[in-house]
Every structure is written in structure tokens, then in C-alpha cells.
Design a protein around this motif. Sequence first.
Motif, PDB file in Angstrom:
ATOM      1  N   ILE A  87     -10.358   6.162   3.269  1.00  0.00           N
ATOM      2  CA  ILE A  87     -11.197   5.266   2.453  1.00  0.00           C
ATOM      3  C   ILE A  87     -11.559   4.081   3.350  1.00  0.00           C
ATOM      4  O   ILE A  87     -10.675   3.325   3.758  1.00  0.00           O
ATOM      5  N   GLN A 139       0.893  -1.156   0.000  1.00  0.00           N
ATOM      6  CA  GLN A 139       0.000   0.000   0.000  1.00  0.00           C
ATOM      7  C   GLN A 139       0.929   1.203   0.000  1.00  0.00           C
ATOM      8  O   GLN A 139       1.636   1.441   0.985  1.00  0.00           O
ATOM      9  N   HIS A 198     -12.485   5.263  -4.627  1.00  0.00           N
ATOM     10  CA  HIS A 198     -11.634   5.991  -3.663  1.00  0.00           C
ATOM     11  C   HIS A 198     -12.374   7.069  -2.872  1.00  0.00           C
ATOM     12  O   HIS A 198     -11.825   8.131  -2.584  1.00  0.00           O
ATOM     13  N   GLU A 199     -13.642   6.780  -2.544  1.00  0.00           N
ATOM     14  CA  GLU A 199     -14.397   7.762  -1.749  1.00  0.00           C
ATOM     15  C   GLU A 199     -13.949   7.730  -0.297  1.00  0.00           C
ATOM     16  O   GLU A 199     -13.783   6.653   0.276  1.00  0.00           O
ATOM     17  N   THR A 200     -13.791   8.903   0.302  1.00  0.00           N
ATOM     18  CA  THR A 200     -13.342   8.937   1.688  1.00  0.00           C
ATOM     19  C   THR A 200     -14.535   9.074   2.639  1.00  0.00           C
ATOM     20  O   THR A 200     -15.590   9.596   2.267  1.00  0.00           O
ATOM     21  N   SER A 216     -12.755   1.113  -5.898  1.00  0.00           N
ATOM     22  CA  SER A 216     -12.043   1.832  -6.971  1.00  0.00           C
ATOM     23  C   SER A 216     -12.466   3.289  -7.052  1.00  0.00           C
ATOM     24  O   SER A 216     -11.738   4.114  -7.612  1.00  0.00           O
ATOM     25  N   HIS A 269      -8.605   1.269   1.191  1.00  0.00           N
ATOM     26  CA  HIS A 269      -7.557   1.394   0.176  1.00  0.00           C
ATOM     27  C   HIS A 269      -6.570   0.235   0.264  1.00  0.00           C
ATOM     28  O   HIS A 269      -6.153  -0.324  -0.752  1.00  0.00           O
ATOM     29  N   TRP A 308      -8.154  -2.722  -1.325  1.00  0.00           N
ATOM     30  CA  TRP A 308      -8.197  -2.507  -2.774  1.00  0.00           C
ATOM     31  C   TRP A 308      -6.852  -2.856  -3.417  1.00  0.00           C
ATOM     32  O   TRP A 308      -6.797  -3.368  -4.540  1.00  0.00           O
ATOM     33  N   CYS A 309      -5.757  -2.602  -2.683  1.00  0.00           N
ATOM     34  CA  CYS A 309      -4.415  -2.907  -3.208  1.00  0.00           C
ATOM     35  C   CYS A 309      -4.234  -4.401  -3.491  1.00  0.00           C
ATOM     36  O   CYS A 309      -3.325  -4.797  -4.212  1.00  0.00           O
ATOM     37  N   LEU A 340      -3.947   5.529   2.932  1.00  0.00           N
ATOM     38  CA  LEU A 340      -5.230   6.184   2.635  1.00  0.00           C
ATOM     39  C   LEU A 340      -6.417   5.527   3.319  1.00  0.00           C
ATOM     40  O   LEU A 340      -7.558   5.903   3.068  1.00  0.00           O
TER      41      LEU A 340
END
Length: 297
Positions: free
Chosen positions: A232, A108, A224-226, A222, A116, A119-120, A112
Motif C-alpha cells: 500500500i 503497524q 487498502h489498494e496495493t 482506507s 498502511h 493510515w495507522c 503492508l
Amino acid sequence: MTSFKPVRKAVFPVAGLGTRFLPATKSVPKEMLTIVDKPVIQHAVDEARAAGIEHFVFVTGRNKAVIEDHFDIQVELEQTLRERNKTDALELLAASLPPAGQTSFTRQQSPLGLGHAVWCARNIIGNEPFALLLPDMVMRDKKGCMSSMVELYNKTGGNIIATEEVAWEETHKYGVVETGKEVAGGFEISGMVEKPPQGTAPSNLFINGRYILQPEIFDILSGHETGAGGEIQITDAMLKLAKEQPFYGFRFTGRTFDCGSKEGFIKANVAFAMWQSDLAEDLRPELEELLKEKPPF
Ligand code: G1P
């Protein structure tokens, strides 16, 4: 009987800096700190293996290379143990090692948030359900939290989140679920919220760091909304996925230690030591004595 794609892979997010444990974590990853004699990360990997997981995906960061070394053989050490006929130690090392070719490490690159980090791992997981284990949460019960979750998943499919009861005043520290209809071995989740402000939690069942998720979660991540804390959040992504897919809650009733805090980590060490008969006998009177003593300074 319905059958679902099996859960074969697990993700372990291990990129966190561990600032709460400085200076210990300056050069040693917090996941390598030990509960008695086993690194925190090994507890999570063992739990996943016991649940039938075959592939172990670590999302790491800078200064975490030693985790990769830990899940590899140590040629010189093993040679020496063999020469000295230390079979117990050799067996212990062998038992803690996932088979060759069944670990993956990815990084990562920026901190984030948990969503996130997960997601990585998307390309390594691919298009299949996966387990997610947050290693800070060290658990103990007869069966293993992830084993019970896989059992539930094999009946329900969908997505599963392990939950536990917590004092209402503590709910703001965690993700919290809203409970729907009971199903055999669990319940339907009708909502969830990450770190709800005091007094607003929909239940006192917190998300304890064990998940089984469908790969569509990656499409949502994907974006990437915080969310809470500007990060995230996996909880926000799950909430979105729950609009399209079923989510079930599993009530874990074993013991969980939040080893992301010093108190939890120390408590885990004391508990695991006291649950080990060879240590407990000597330790019990010493701990009782220590509690009566005044500090020697
Ligand atoms: C994460 C999750 C939270 C969960 C918790 C369990 O939070 O976002 O939903 O309850 O782990 O430890 P964190 O501890 O990263 O703040």
C-alpha cells in the motif's frame, strides 16, 4: 492573507525491520542506530520540532519499545548526572525530549507498506494537516527541510512534497514527481509515480521523504489498494488526492543521506563528524591516512 489550518502534528513511520543492517538490528531498532552520537530518529524529531511541530506520532512495531524509552526521561541516569554536576549532559538530554503528553505511539500490526503505516496514525492525527517524515532520510541544511516546507505551506496551503534532484539512472528507486507551473518557493505537481521503471521517470526530482498532507489522505488509504511491490503506497494515495486538492513540490537543496542503506548511513556518519569542529580536526588526517592504507588482513 489567507490562513490555513496549522501543521501541528508529525508522523514518523518506524515499524521497518531494518534487515539490511543485521545483525546490528536484531534487538536494536534501525532508527536507534546513531549518526555520530544521535540516533537516526532523533534527527527527524529535531527537524520536526524546529519546524514548530508540537505532537509526535510514532508508528512502531514489535521490538521498537526502546524508541518510546528514548523519548522519555531516564530517572536514574539523570539523578547520577545531577549528583556529578554534569549540566551539559543534562541540558543535552532535556533538549532532545519532546514535552510530556506530546508523543503518541501506535503499532503497524502487519508490514503492508508505507501507506498502511501512515493510515495507522489516522485516529491520532484526526481532521487536520500533518507532517510526515521518513526517518531513514537524514537531512542537513541551514533551515531544515520541514521548516522550509511549513513556510511554503503557510503561503499555499494544500499538500506539499519535498523533492530533490537525483541522477536519472537512480529514479527507479524512489517516488518521482512531474512538475507543473512554478509558484513562489516551489512548483505545482502535475503527476507522480512510485518507483518508475528505468527510462520512464517524468522528471529527475525524487520524493525525499518529507511531506505535508491533508487528512483526506486517510479516506483514500482506507481503501487498502496495493501498488508497486504489492504494498500500500503513499504515492498512489497522493496521486488520487491530487485529483481533488492542490499538491506543491518543494525543491530541497541541502544535503540528504539515505540511511536505509549502509553506504548512506556510513556517509552520514563521516559527514556529520566532519561538520563537527571538535571531531573534524583529528579525524581529517586519520581518514586521509586510512584511505592510503591496505587492509591489515
Ligand atoms: C519511500 C516512498 C518513496 C520515496 C522514498 C524516500 O520509499 O514510497 O516515494 O521516494 O521513501 O526514501 P521506500 O524507501 O520506503 O521504498
